[in-house]
Design a protein around this motif. Structure first.
Motif, mmCIF file in Angstrom:
data_model
loop_
_atom_site.group_PDB
_atom_site.id
_atom_site.type_symbol
_atom_site.label_atom_id
_atom_site.label_comp_id
_atom_site.label_asym_id
_atom_site.label_seq_id
_atom_site.Cartn_x
_atom_site.Cartn_y
_atom_site.Cartn_z
ATOM 1 N N SER A 183 0.840 -1.194 0.000
ATOM 2 C CA SER A 183 0.000 0.000 0.000
ATOM 3 C C SER A 183 0.876 1.246 0.000
ATOM 4 O O SER A 183 1.964 1.264 0.574
ATOM 5 N N TYR A 184 0.410 2.268 -0.670
ATOM 6 C CA TYR A 184 1.100 3.559 -0.721
ATOM 7 C C TYR A 184 0.698 4.371 0.503
ATOM 8 O O TYR A 184 -0.490 4.613 0.737
ATOM 9 N N ILE A 185 1.694 4.765 1.297
ATOM 10 C CA ILE A 185 1.434 5.548 2.513
ATOM 11 C C ILE A 185 1.549 7.033 2.151
ATOM 12 O O ILE A 185 2.636 7.618 2.147
ATOM 13 N N SER A 186 0.414 7.634 1.812
ATOM 14 C CA SER A 186 0.429 9.018 1.312
ATOM 15 C C SER A 186 0.940 10.003 2.354
ATOM 16 O O SER A 186 1.546 11.029 2.011
ATOM 17 N N SER A 187 0.721 9.702 3.627
ATOM 18 C CA SER A 187 1.184 10.602 4.691
ATOM 19 C C SER A 187 2.697 10.641 4.807
ATOM 20 O O SER A 187 3.246 11.493 5.515
ATOM 21 N N SER A 188 3.383 9.731 4.106
ATOM 22 C CA SER A 188 4.845 9.690 4.160
ATOM 23 C C SER A 188 5.461 9.908 2.784
ATOM 24 O O SER A 188 6.619 9.567 2.566
ATOM 25 N N HIS A 189 4.690 10.515 1.869
ATOM 26 C CA HIS A 189 5.193 10.750 0.521
ATOM 27 C C HIS A 189 6.454 11.622 0.576
ATOM 28 O O HIS A 189 6.434 12.739 1.078
ATOM 29 N N GLY A 190 7.572 11.092 0.073
ATOM 30 C CA GLY A 190 8.818 11.857 0.010
ATOM 31 C C GLY A 190 9.475 12.109 1.350
ATOM 32 O O GLY A 190 10.393 12.938 1.427
ATOM 33 N N ARG A 191 9.067 11.424 2.401
ATOM 34 C CA ARG A 191 9.729 11.627 3.689
ATOM 35 C C ARG A 191 9.675 10.354 4.522
ATOM 36 O O ARG A 191 8.740 9.560 4.428
ATOM 37 N N ASP A 192 10.714 10.167 5.308
ATOM 38 C CA ASP A 192 10.766 9.047 6.232
ATOM 39 C C ASP A 192 11.740 9.366 7.354
ATOM 40 O O ASP A 192 12.278 10.476 7.430
ATOM 41 N N ILE A 193 11.959 8.395 8.225
ATOM 42 C CA ILE A 193 12.886 8.532 9.346
ATOM 43 C C ILE A 193 13.919 7.421 9.224
ATOM 44 O O ILE A 193 13.567 6.272 8.947
ATOM 45 N N ARG A 194 15.177 7.759 9.419
ATOM 46 C CA ARG A 194 16.223 6.745 9.570
ATOM 47 C C ARG A 194 16.678 6.771 11.035
ATOM 48 O O ARG A 194 17.157 7.793 11.537
ATOM 49 N N LEU A 195 16.498 5.632 11.706
ATOM 50 C CA LEU A 195 16.951 5.480 13.081
ATOM 51 C C LEU A 195 18.065 4.444 13.116
ATOM 52 O O LEU A 195 17.910 3.342 12.580
ATOM 53 N N GLN A 196 19.182 4.794 13.727
ATOM 54 C CA GLN A 196 20.307 3.873 13.823
ATOM 55 C C GLN A 196 20.235 3.133 15.156
ATOM 56 O O GLN A 196 20.248 3.749 16.219
ATOM 57 N N VAL A 197 20.143 1.817 15.062
ATOM 58 C CA VAL A 197 20.066 0.966 16.245
ATOM 59 C C VAL A 197 21.411 0.281 16.439
ATOM 60 O O VAL A 197 21.973 -0.284 15.495
ATOM 61 N N VAL A 198 21.933 0.335 17.649
ATOM 62 C CA VAL A 198 23.122 -0.425 18.042
ATOM 63 C C VAL A 198 22.745 -1.214 19.285
ATOM 64 O O VAL A 198 22.371 -0.632 20.303
ATOM 65 N N GLY A 199 22.805 -2.550 19.196
ATOM 66 C CA GLY A 199 22.333 -3.376 20.300
ATOM 67 C C GLY A 199 20.836 -3.201 20.475
ATOM 68 O O GLY A 199 20.055 -3.419 19.557
ATOM 69 N N ASN A 200 20.440 -2.759 21.652
ATOM 70 C CA ASN A 200 19.014 -2.523 21.905
ATOM 71 C C ASN A 200 18.736 -1.042 22.136
ATOM 72 O O ASN A 200 17.827 -0.671 22.870
ATOM 73 N N GLU A 201 19.513 -0.193 21.456
ATOM 74 C CA GLU A 201 19.414 1.251 21.688
ATOM 75 C C GLU A 201 19.394 2.004 20.364
ATOM 76 O O GLU A 201 20.162 1.696 19.445
ATOM 77 N N VAL A 202 18.513 2.984 20.257
ATOM 78 C CA VAL A 202 18.551 3.926 19.141
ATOM 79 C C VAL A 202 19.524 5.035 19.512
ATOM 80 O O VAL A 202 19.327 5.746 20.498
ATOM 81 N N ILE A 203 20.600 5.173 18.732
ATOM 82 C CA ILE A 203 21.653 6.130 19.102
ATOM 83 C C ILE A 203 21.600 7.418 18.287
ATOM 84 O O ILE A 203 22.210 8.419 18.664
ATOM 85 N N ALA A 204 20.862 7.415 17.170
ATOM 86 C CA ALA A 204 20.775 8.622 16.349
ATOM 87 C C ALA A 204 19.588 8.498 15.411
ATOM 88 O O ALA A 204 19.152 7.393 15.073
ATOM 89 N N GLY A 205 19.066 9.647 14.990
ATOM 90 C CA GLY A 205 17.938 9.639 14.071
ATOM 91 C C GLY A 205 17.929 10.862 13.185
ATOM 92 O O GLY A 205 18.381 11.941 13.585
ATOM 93 N N MET A 206 17.453 10.696 11.971
ATOM 94 C CA MET A 206 17.277 11.844 11.086
ATOM 95 C C MET A 206 16.004 11.664 10.274
ATOM 96 O O MET A 206 15.552 10.550 10.024
ATOM 97 N N GLU A 207 15.419 12.787 9.908
ATOM 98 C CA GLU A 207 14.273 12.798 9.002
ATOM 99 C C GLU A 207 14.780 13.159 7.617
ATOM 100 O O GLU A 207 15.568 14.095 7.455
ATOM 101 N N ARG A 208 14.320 12.413 6.619
ATOM 102 C CA ARG A 208 14.710 12.679 5.241
ATOM 103 C C ARG A 208 13.488 13.161 4.462
ATOM 104 O O ARG A 208 12.394 12.619 4.622
ATOM 105 N N ASN A 209 13.695 14.187 3.639
ATOM 106 C CA ASN A 209 12.608 14.760 2.848
ATOM 107 C C ASN A 209 13.054 14.938 1.405
ATOM 108 O O ASN A 209 14.190 15.352 1.140
ATOM 109 N N ASN A 210 12.149 14.617 0.485
ATOM 110 C CA ASN A 210 12.454 14.745 -0.933
ATOM 111 C C ASN A 210 11.229 15.325 -1.631
ATOM 112 O O ASN A 210 10.169 14.701 -1.660
#
Length: 296
Positions: A183-210
């Motif tokens: 399914s196409y998620i229109s609410s996320s058109h051209g944008r998402d989140i990248r979360l970096q996981v190390v072990g059981n912890e999220v250590i960094a995150g960024m939002e990407r937009n296009n």
């Protein structure tokens, strides 16, 4: 005693991204006084009949304490593991992450949210999906919808389909390749989140937009900004990484309706330069510290 490590890269992928990633990990390891070398997979001779494992042309190497795997050479990763070398990430994790169909099957079995997904039936060499089948896909998912090949990186092999004619043409062109419908998620058109996981912890995150593409990847022209995830996003990202037994992973989340999230992809070999520069978090340092704890 000084620890030793190998960073495994693909000798035929000589792009700046892969070299940069390897050098970031190497620099982090050297800071921790680890004797680490960058090794090309096509320089290592995997002779299964030889009593001396792992030759580099004419030279035999002492086996390292661990291997950091920046490649998808599953056979090499498995062989290193058979020799008792801890591999980060493991061969099974890399294999599952590389296959979007396997990944989604694993996630949905654990009730981790993904977009509505339908796996295309296997076409081995020649054959097309019937009009009735394609109409069933549209009835289930609506239009537009997303088609993804099982294998692909940097947002490639991912297609937005706007009508039945495009769907028919695309699926005809994908004969012999495993793929899926989503399914196409229109609410996320051209944008998402990248979360970096190390072990059981999220250590960094960024939002990407296009603004030019439905895919948010920086490679496709998107931009980035730091992102502080809420607990819901953190839990989903950690659960997703642990679902494929990843020691570390870049987990991409889509923005769903009403503050919900869907897992778009799990990257077991996520490049870290953009995220490091965007957030100021030295992800390579975090990875090496994690590995030290695991092999201690």
């Amino acid at each position: 005693m000084k620890k030793t490590g190998w960073i495994i890269v693909n000798g035929n992928l000589k792009t700046d991204k892969f070299i940069d990633y390897a050098k970031m990990i190497q620099a982090a390891a050297i800071k921790r006084h680890i004797d680490i070398s960058i090794m090309k997979n096509n320089d290592i001779l995997l002779d299964l009949s030889d009593k001396q494992p792992l030759h580099l042309h004419k030279q035999t190497y002492t086996l390292p304490d661990f291997a950091f795997f920046i490649d998808k050479d599953i056979y090499l990763a498995q062989y290193l593991e058979q020799l008792g070398i801890p591999v980060f990430n493991s061969s099974s994790t890399i294999e599952m992450s590389d296959d979007k169909i396997q990944t989604y099957q694993r996630l949905t079995s654990l009730d981790i949210p993904i977009p509505h997904t339908i796996i295309a039936p296997k076409i081995y060499t020649k054959g097309v999906l019937s009009d009735d089948y394609l109409q069933s896909i549209i009835h289930k998912l609506g239009i537009p919808l997303v088609v993804k090949e099982a294998f692909g990186s940097f947002g490639e092999q991912v297609y937005l389909v706007n009508n039945v004619e495009e769907l028919k043409e695309l699926t005809n062109n994908l004969q012999g390749k495993p793929f899926l419908f989503q399914s196409y998620i229109s609410s996320s058109h051209g944008r998402d989140i990248r979360l970096q996981v190390v072990g059981n912890e999220v250590i960094a995150g960024m939002e990407r937009n296009n603004n030019q593409d439905f895919r948010a990847n920086i490679t496709n022209g998107g931009d980035m900004k730091p992102f502080t995830p809420d607990q819901k996003a953190i839990n989903i990202a950690v659960d997703a990484a642990q679902a494929i037994n990843a020691d570390f992973a870049g987990v991409d989340l889509l923005f769903g309706p009403e503050n919900s999230y869907f897992v778009c992809e799990i990257n077991a070999n996520a490049h870290i330069r953009n995220l490091t520069e965007c957030t100021g978090v030295n992800i390579a340092d975090k990875m090496i510290t994690y590995i030290e704890r695991k092999i201690r």
